[in-house]
Enzyme design. Structure first.
Site, PDB file in Angstrom:
ATOM      1  N   ASP A 285       0.857  -1.202   0.000  1.00  0.00           N
ATOM      2  CA  ASP A 285       0.000   0.000   0.000  1.00  0.00           C
ATOM      3  C   ASP A 285       0.890   1.249   0.000  1.00  0.00           C
ATOM      4  OD1 ASP A 285      -0.816   0.493   3.554  1.00  0.00           O
ATOM      5  OD2 ASP A 285       0.956  -0.403   2.607  1.00  0.00           O
TER       6      ASP A 285
ATOM      7  N   ASP B 257       6.791   1.189   2.107  1.00  0.00           N
ATOM      8  CA  ASP B 257       6.531   0.205   1.046  1.00  0.00           C
ATOM      9  C   ASP B 257       7.452   0.478  -0.147  1.00  0.00           C
ATOM     10  OD1 ASP B 257       3.837   1.016   2.418  1.00  0.00           O
ATOM     11  OD2 ASP B 257       3.464  -1.007   1.682  1.00  0.00           O
TER      12      ASP B 257
ATOM     13  N   ASN C  63      -2.460   2.724   3.367  1.00  0.00           N
ATOM     14  CA  ASN C  63      -1.878   4.056   3.638  1.00  0.00           C
ATOM     15  C   ASN C  63      -2.652   5.141   2.900  1.00  0.00           C
ATOM     16  OD1 ASN C  63       0.315   3.468   5.357  1.00  0.00           O
ATOM     17  ND2 ASN C  63       1.497   2.706   3.610  1.00  0.00           N
TER      18      ASN C  63
ATOM     19  N   THR D 269       2.851  -6.007   2.699  1.00  0.00           N
ATOM     20  CA  THR D 269       3.342  -4.927   3.564  1.00  0.00           C
ATOM     21  C   THR D 269       2.241  -3.887   3.810  1.00  0.00           C
ATOM     22  OG1 THR D 269       4.169  -3.667   1.656  1.00  0.00           O
ATOM     23  CG2 THR D 269       5.712  -5.210   2.737  1.00  0.00           C
TER      24      THR D 269
ATOM     25  N   PHE E  24      -1.147  -0.533  12.411  1.00  0.00           N
ATOM     26  CA  PHE E  24      -2.023  -0.019  11.350  1.00  0.00           C
ATOM     27  C   PHE E  24      -2.526  -1.112  10.393  1.00  0.00           C
ATOM     28  CE2 PHE E  24      -3.754   3.161   8.597  1.00  0.00           C
ATOM     29  CZ  PHE E  24      -3.529   2.726   7.304  1.00  0.00           C
ATOM     30  N   ASN E  25      -1.642  -1.909   9.798  1.00  0.00           N
ATOM     31  CA  ASN E  25      -2.066  -2.879   8.774  1.00  0.00           C
ATOM     32  C   ASN E  25      -3.128  -3.848   9.303  1.00  0.00           C
ATOM     33  OD1 ASN E  25      -0.416  -1.855   6.761  1.00  0.00           O
ATOM     34  ND2 ASN E  25       1.294  -3.228   7.280  1.00  0.00           N
TER      35      ASN E  25
ATOM     36  N   HIS F 223       9.552   0.056   8.579  1.00  0.00           N
ATOM     37  CA  HIS F 223       8.778  -1.180   8.752  1.00  0.00           C
ATOM     38  C   HIS F 223       8.911  -2.175   7.580  1.00  0.00           C
ATOM     39  CE1 HIS F 223       6.574   0.879  11.989  1.00  0.00           C
ATOM     40  NE2 HIS F 223       6.279   1.844  11.150  1.00  0.00           N
ATOM     41  N   ASP F 224       8.424  -1.806   6.414  1.00  0.00           N
ATOM     42  CA  ASP F 224       8.182  -2.767   5.335  1.00  0.00           C
ATOM     43  C   ASP F 224       9.435  -3.442   4.766  1.00  0.00           C
ATOM     44  OD1 ASP F 224       5.366  -0.834   4.072  1.00  0.00           O
ATOM     45  OD2 ASP F 224       5.491  -2.331   5.661  1.00  0.00           O
TER      46      ASP F 224
HETATM   47  O1  RIB Z   1       2.197   0.134  10.807  1.00  0.00           O
HETATM   48  C1  RIB Z   1       3.098   0.316   9.743  1.00  0.00           C
HETATM   49  C2  RIB Z   1       2.568  -0.271   8.482  1.00  0.00           C
HETATM   50  O2  RIB Z   1       1.383   0.405   8.079  1.00  0.00           O
HETATM   51  C3  RIB Z   1       3.533  -0.100   7.304  1.00  0.00           C
HETATM   52  O3  RIB Z   1       3.350  -1.154   6.404  1.00  0.00           O
HETATM   53  C4  RIB Z   1       3.089   1.184   6.684  1.00  0.00           C
HETATM   54  O4  RIB Z   1       3.448   1.277   5.302  1.00  0.00           O
HETATM   55  C5  RIB Z   1       1.600   1.063   6.831  1.00  0.00           C
HETATM   56  O5  RIB Z   1       1.120   0.246   5.758  1.00  0.00           O
HETATM   57 CA    CA Z   2       2.792  -0.592   4.069  1.00  0.00          CA
END
Ligand code: RIB
Ligand code: CA
Length: 315
Positions: free
Chosen positions: A11, A16, A40, A128, A170-171, A244-245
């Protein structure tokens, strides 16, 4: 050397974008396709951003597919506060999509199913973003479970605070029902949650060091991080931002960079307070069957050396 064949479901999204660059650069990975999901930003934006990123790094041979424009059971929540309205806001020059580089006609869910079934060897799914596309693929064609070697995904939090609510990452928060389907799928899972991604923090020193690569993709990394760090500086009151990703891709390139434990993880789907919480039974107290390798440690120095080296190999 045999390349690991992956579908990168994302996303984009600043982090990403770095995951896409790392996967595209590595000679240990073959990106069969990129599938996009709302997260996102809206799907309209995430798919456009994927086209822009692959155009910028000169990898327009990678097919990009559009998937779900909303979670399975809940309304879409985006992260414009982190990634900007476009999902890929940066200072610096506008990113153009290469001529004739467009989104494939086949939708992402059918692409994932078709690709899993036609590959001679099981492949890796690397989500991701929210797990909507992955869950819908498994639901539509359960037999693909036998053609998936591992799902290595960014999402969740075990011992860490959430980042969209105190309880949830979040994801997983965006589509908890999709996450529940994945956690109950029986497919080998590797979870790159906030417990580990908050140990690969980008700061100004790293950004300046990467710019010494002197190439377009490394300057793009710097532009991405300079925008992306604004939110994190405010929220975490530090000058560092979690990358993160790319952890998902770094794991596929060199799993020895990471440490974790095979434990049980369940997702809270419906609570108004803890929706999206990944309850990681680290000590095995529930006696629930283990279903996921939860990663908690990373070799920070080797991670950034790998990322810098791979970005330098792009244009
Ligand atoms: O919480 C972080 C994640 O949520 C990452 O993948 C960021 O790109 C969002 O998608
Ligand atoms: Ca992401």
């Amino acid at each position: 050397m045999i390349k690991r064949k992956i579908i990168l479901d994302c996303d984009p999204g600043h982090d990403d974008a770095v995951a896409i660059m790392l996967a595209a650069a590595s000679d240990k990975i073959e990106i069969l396709g990129i599938t996009c999901v709302a997260g996102n930003a809206t799907l309209e934006n995430t798919k456009l951003n994927a086209l822009k990123i692959c155009s910028l790094i000169g990898k327009t041979n990678i097919p990009i597919f559009a998937g779900s424009n909303k979670p399975i059971n809940v309304d879409l929540v985006t992260a414009a506060h982190v990634h900007g309205k476009s999902g890929l806001d940066i200072e610096g020059s506008l990113i153009e999509v290469a001529d004739d580089y467009t989104i494939q006609d086949l939708n992402a869910v059918d692409y994932i199913i078709q690709t899993c079934l036609e590959q001679s060897e099981p492949i890796y799914l690397c989500p991701t973003g929210p797990l909507t596309n992955i869950a819908l693929s498994i639901e539509k064609e359960p037999s693909i479970k036998n053609n998936i070697k591992k799902i290595v995904f960014m999402g969740g939090a075990g011992m860490s605070l959430g980042n969209i609510t105190p309880a949830a990452e979040f994801n997983i928060y965006v589509d908890p029902h999709a996450a529940d389907i994945v956690f109950n799928s029986g497919i080998p899972l590797v979870m790159m949650g906030l417990d580990v991604t908050h140990k690969v923090m980008v700061n100004d020193e790293i950004i300046e060091d990467f710019k010494k690569n002197g190439n377009k993709s490394s300057y793009f990394f710097a532009d991405l991080m300079n925008f992306y760090s604004k939110f994190h500086r405010k929220l975490y009151e530090t000058s560092e931002s979690p990358l993160h990703d790319p952890c998902v891709i770094a794991y596929l390139i060199d799993p020895s960079l990471f440490k974790g434990k095979f434990v049980n993880v369940v997702v809270e789907k419906d609570s108004l307070i803890t929706r999206g919480e990944t309850v990681v039974d680290w000590l095995g107290v529930t006696k629930r069957e283990a279903n996921c390798t939860v990663i908690t440690e990373v070799d920070h120095k080797s991670f950034f050396s790998l990322l810098k080296k791979e970005l330098k190999s792009l244009n």
